[in-house]
Each structure stands twice: as C-alpha cells, then as structure tokens.
Design an enzyme around this catalytic site. Structure first.
Site, PDB file in Angstrom:
ATOM      1  N   LYS A 158       0.798  -1.240   0.000  1.00 13.88           N
ATOM      2  CA  LYS A 158       0.000   0.000   0.000  1.00 13.88           C
ATOM      3  C   LYS A 158       0.833   1.294   0.000  1.00 13.88           C
ATOM      4  O   LYS A 158       0.466   2.267   0.663  1.00 13.88           O
ATOM      5  CB  LYS A 158      -0.934   0.021   1.213  1.00 13.88           C
ATOM      6  N   ASP A 194      -5.597  -5.798  10.444  1.00 16.68           N
ATOM      7  CA  ASP A 194      -6.910  -5.129  10.484  1.00 16.68           C
ATOM      8  C   ASP A 194      -8.066  -6.087  10.186  1.00 16.68           C
ATOM      9  O   ASP A 194      -9.175  -5.922  10.708  1.00 16.68           O
ATOM     10  CB  ASP A 194      -6.960  -3.903   9.542  1.00 16.68           C
TER      11      ASP A 194
HETATM   12  C1  BGC Z   1      -2.012  -5.803   3.667  1.00 19.15           C
HETATM   13  C2  BGC Z   1      -2.892  -6.571   4.631  1.00 19.15           C
HETATM   14  C3  BGC Z   1      -4.074  -5.718   5.048  1.00 19.15           C
HETATM   15  C4  BGC Z   1      -4.790  -5.166   3.835  1.00 19.15           C
HETATM   16  C5  BGC Z   1      -5.962  -4.275   4.208  1.00 19.15           C
HETATM   17  C6  BGC Z   1      -2.828  -5.239   2.523  1.00 19.15           C
HETATM   18  O1  BGC Z   1      -2.028  -4.433   1.718  1.00 19.15           O
HETATM   19  O2  BGC Z   1      -0.990  -6.631   3.156  1.00 19.15           O
HETATM   20  O3  BGC Z   1      -2.155  -6.965   5.757  1.00 19.15           O
HETATM   21  O4  BGC Z   1      -4.941  -6.494   5.815  1.00 19.15           O
HETATM   22  O5  BGC Z   1      -3.888  -4.443   3.039  1.00 19.15           O
HETATM   23  O6  BGC Z   1      -5.557  -3.166   4.931  1.00 19.15           O
END
Ligand code: BGC
Length: 453
Positions: A158, A194
């Site tokens: 992200k 989360d």
């Molecule tokens: C992460 C996860 C997370 C999800 C939602 C992903 O990029 O790898 O760990 O649960 O985003 O936030």
C-alpha cells in the site's frame, strides 16, 4: 450497453468484464493457493501465505476493561482508548494524526518514533501516562507472527516502504521507540492485522462471524480455521483450542502469474508505477489504492484517441493518481441520467463543459472497474467459505470501498450468491471500528495482562 457510450470505450473496458466461468476459475485457482499457504511443506513457496495469528478465542461479548490501540496501515494513523463497558456499551476516544507522506518511505526509526510520539501525546491528553494499559497494535501489513505479541514484517504494501523494518519484529520496534522516549509505560500485548480486528469486532455482536474482510486502501481477509489444519502453528496437533484465526494475505494472490487470464493491460501499467511491482496482484485489481488509477488510465487513453472530453484540456487528469478512488463512489452515486456528483468530480479535475456522452462513458468505466473489484472479492470469499465447508456464516467487513461505494455491498452479495453452493447462508455485515475495538478485544482475549476496570 448504454447507447451514449462510444464503441472505443466499450472495447477498452472489455477486459474488466469477467464472466461467471472465469470467476469459477479464479475460485478454483485460489483454493489451490490457499491450501498451499496453510500446509507446512508448501507454505514457504505459497503466495497466499495464510499466516497464523495466534488468535484462538473469539470474543464472548463479556470482555471488559480499558485498552489502548494503535492503528497503522490505512490512510491515517490513529490512537484509541477503548473502554469495554458492556456488550452494547463500548466507549471509544480516538485521535487521528496527520501522517506525513514522507514517513511512508523514510526510515523505520522515524516511523516508529512518530508512532511513539503520537501515543505519548494521546496519553498525556487523556491522563493515561502512568496507567500501564495493555495495548493492541493493529498493523495492517503481512506479518509472520511468532506469538500474539511478536510479528516479523514480511513485506510492505500500500505505498509504504520504510527502510530497516522488513525482517524485524514490529512490536519490538514500537517498544524500543517508546523506551527511547522514556515518558510512557505501555505494554503491547498483541499485534494484529486489520482483518482480524474486523472479525473480532463483528463477532462481539454477531456470534456467527467467522470471516473478516477489508476492502479499503488495501484488501485482505482472515477466517477461523480448525487448529489441526493450521500446520504452520507449532502446536497445531496438540493445542487444546479448536480454532485458529488465519490471516490469508490474499492480496498476493496472482504474484506467481495465475491471475494473468483476468488481468488487463491497465493493471500492468498500474503495477509498474507502484513501489512494489510484481507484488499484491490480486489487491491491485480490488482495492481503493488502485481503482482510481485504473479508471484514469482508461480515460486518458480515450482522451488521447479523441473519443472523450474532446476540447477539454485538463492537465490534472494527466497526472498519475489524480483520479481518487472515492470519485468512483461519487460518480456511481448519481441516479440514471443524473450527473450531480459527476459534475463535482469533473470540476475538481478541471474538466469543464463536457458532454452528457462523456459523463456516461466515465460512469461506464467506473462501473467496469468497481464491478470487477466486487467480483474478485466475491471469488475470494467463496474460496474461503468453501474451504471452511460451512453452511452458515457472518462476514464482518470494513474499508472505504465497501463502506462508501453505493453498490458494492449488493454486487458482492449478488456474485457470492451465484458462486456459492445453493443452501449456503451468509450475511455481509459492516464491522464497526475493527482496528480500535477489535484490537482491544484481541488484547482482552490475550489474557496476558489484567485489564484495568
Ligand atoms: C495488507 C494486509 C491488510 C490489507 C488491508 C494489505 O495491503 O498486506 O495486511 O490487511 O492491506 O488493509
């Protein structure tokens, strides 16, 4: 097909329109990958990692006490004080902190110092400095957990890319930063994803909740597995507890090429301009961080071909990431033949005086991208439900895409129904503040520290 939409536009979005047969194929491939993640011998080379979370108890609804929670992993960083007073009385005091974007790609030390600073400020403001409250740390990135309060970062996702954190225990990094300050007494009793917070938060009020889903900036799901199947947990054969929550990390599905049959040329362009090319393939088809950019790429191509916004020379739309995913929700909120929200979006983008056909085309592109997202998510959930082999389940969901897109819930429901075996009952429920109250519940069920009443 809406008649106002140009053939070129229809052709461009064709790749996003996935039929039932392809969806069934996605489910089949995903099932295989999910099983690989769970099994000890295939786990090291699996792309869907199915991490063990060490969360083995769902809330009973009787958890009580005061907890601190940190929430890192979405678009902002939050500190929360959660007071579980009763099943229908949870008091939350929270503060969001402006997260300088430079921190996302700076050093790990700067990141954790910032978290500790916000935590210290929050505790001072609320007179909690000396309370030594248990803290649940919602850290929404792939963690290889070695215990409830120990998690090694496997990779950033992200848009985060802080140096010196991958391969380290993030709880230790947080505790170190707290100790460097020397003005706080904090006991981090749990680190959680989360999705797990979302599951716990929903399960507090819906005892049948067994899956947690996030469709926000990123996307991922967790579910309750039988402990005996969680082979990567050292006590999987001997644990007295029958269940283990598994953090699927489904975003990485397709990183080995198995999703190429549903990816488009636009997906490949988006992937190239992210800080983690080749990674999080499934997530990049689904989540809010990327949906707007997908729409923008199609629109810019159409502008280049002279079939949309002819005569409008917006510079802004030519800039990467300038089309926010929230615009998709806005545009799709307009009723048929109505363009109130669309006009606002166009205004923000500096596009003035466009034709009705342009607006219809824009909506058409948004619908193509958002419906593909919902279809892929439906495939993921159906994979999990089939794997669990259950006939009834509640799914707790959070994230900006699910919450704010006007049709996401209905699309998800519709496609799941079509893919699931007849007779399987499911309910999609918005989960309230998983990262806050969910974190408190994990901390509470940790039972490692006596909560302050
Ligand atoms: C992460 C996860 C997370 C999800 C939602 C992903 O990029 O790898 O760990 O649960 O985003 O936030």
């Amino acid at each position: 097909m809406p008649s106002l939409v140009n053939m070129e536009v229809e052709l461009a979005v064709k790749g996003f329109l996935i039929d039932q047969e392809k969806m069934a194929e996605v489910v089949e491939r995903m099932t295989k990958e999910l099983k690989m993640g769970l099994a000890k011998d295939t786990h090291p080379r699996a792309v869907i990692k199915c991490f063990v979370t060490y969360v083995q108890d769902l809330p009973t609804g009787k958890e009580r006490g005061k907890y601190l929670a940190l929430d890192l992993g979405g678009t902002n960083f939050r500190v929360l004080l959660v007071n579980l007073v009763g099943q229908s009385d949870i008091q939350i005091t929270s503060k969001s902190y402006d997260f300088p974007s430079t921190l996302m790609t700076g050093t790990g030390k700067a990141l954790f110092d910032f978290l500790a600073e916000c935590l210290a400020e929050f505790c001072k403001e609320n007179g909690l400095e000396n309370d030594n409250l248990p803290l649940g740390f919602t850290f929404s990135f792939p963690l290889q957990q070695q215990g409830l309060s120990k998690g090694i970062l496997v990779a950033w996702t992200k848009g985060f890319n802080c140096e010196g954190v991958v391969g380290k225990n993030v709880v230790q990094l947080l505790q170190d930063a707290i100790e460097r300050r020397g003005d706080l007494k904090i006991n981090t009793v749990a680190v959680l994803n989360d999705t797990v917070g979302t599951l716990m938060s929903c399960a507090f009020n819906h005892p049948n909740c067994r899956i947690g889903l996030i469709v926000g900036t990123g996307s991922n799901a967790c579910y309750v597995e039988k402990t005996v199947n969680a082979e990567c947990f050292e006590g999987y054969q001997t644990s007295p507890k029958p269940s283990m929550v598994i953090n699927c990390e489904w975003g990485a599905f397709g990183d080995n090429g198995v999703l190429e049959f549903v990816r488009t040329a636009y997906d490949k362009v988006v992937d190239k301009v992210t800080p983690n090319p080749g990674k999080q393939t499934f997530e990049k088809c689904i989540s809010g961080m990327y949906m707007g950019e997908l729409v923008r790429l199609v629109v810019v191509e159409m502008i280049g071909k002279g079939v949309m916004f002819v005569g409008d020379s917006s510079q802004k739309i030519q800039q990467r990431w300038s089309f926010k995913s929230s615009y998709i929700s806005d545009i799709e909120s307009d009723g048929p033949g109505e363009y109130r929200s669309c006009n606002k979006v166009l205004h923000e983008l500096g596009i003035i005086g466009s034709q009705e056909a342009d607006k219809e085309a824009l909506r058409f592109i948004c619908e193509a991208v958002s419906s593909r997202s919902a279809k892929m998510c439906a495939c993921g959930l159906v994979t999990i439900i089939n794997k669990m082999n259950i006939n009834e389940v509640v799914i707790g969901i959070d994230g900006s895409v699910y919450r704010y897109h006007p049709k996401y819930h209905d699309m998800l429901h519709f496609h799941m129904r079509k893919l699931l075996k007849p007779g399987v009952k499911f309910e999609l429920v918005v989960s309230e503040d998983g990262s806050g109250r969910g974190a408190a519940l994990v901390a509470a069920t940790a039972g490692q520290s006596k909560p302050k009443m």
